[in-house]
Design a protein around this motif. Structure first.
Motif: not given
Length: 180
Positions: A16-20, A51-53, A102-108, A126-133
């Protein structure tokens, strides 16, 4: 049998704790400077964020008195006259990163976050704020910028300094979140 049940419970709790992902040293900076006048900006290096992944839910909390200015008098005026940090001690954001995986982190893939910012007793969506992860080892690094207006939070800029302080406030955030 008791040992087996205990083992199953412990494994379940660990899963349960691994997704935070969490930080207590997040960074916020805001600027409301006007060209040709004294710089109006501050930073806070003690922002808590999570962040809950699994579902992209994100929340952040900043203590308003944690913002530091270059000028001590400006910091005092900010806390007493504008932010009224005794009455409104916290700024919060609660939202969700759209289609986070999390699977999409290495994509563009580009990400956006939508949620509610609460400051000075007022809430703004706030809607649609661009965020880099990005992922760096066991950390997720989340950053971006957005703009708000002082009037969105019922903050009146006195006439005497109105031409020295921008109504539009640019906010920059950076969170280095560690897996919990």
């Amino acid at each position: 049998m008791k040992k087996l049940i205990l083992l199953v419970v412990l494994v379940s709790l660990q899963t349960l704790g691994q997704n935070k992902y969490l930080t207590k040293t997040g960074y916020l900076k805001f600027e409301a400077s006007v060209p040709s006048f004294e710089e109006v900006k501050a930073e806070n290096k003690a922002v808590t964020a999570i962040l809950n992944s699994e579902n992209g839910e994100f929340a952040a909390l900043a203590l308003v008195k944690g913002f530091r200015f270059k000028n001590a008098l400006m910091e005092e005026h900010f806390n007493e006259n504008y932010a009224e940090s005794e009455t409104y001690p916290k700024a919060t954001f609660k939202g969700r990163v759209k289609n986070f995986s999390l699977d999409d982190l290495n994509s563009s893939k580009s990400w956006t976050i939508t949620g509610e910012l609460n400051f000075h007793g007022k809430t703004k969506t706030l809607e649609g704020v661009a965020v880099q992860i990005t992922q760096k080892g066991e950390q997720l690094i989340l950053s971006g910028t957005f703009e708000v207006r002082s009037s969105d939070f019922n903050i009146d800029i006195p006439k005497i300094v109105r031409n020295k302080v921008s109504e539009t406030v640019e906010v920059y955030f950076l969170f280095e979140l560690t897996k919990k």
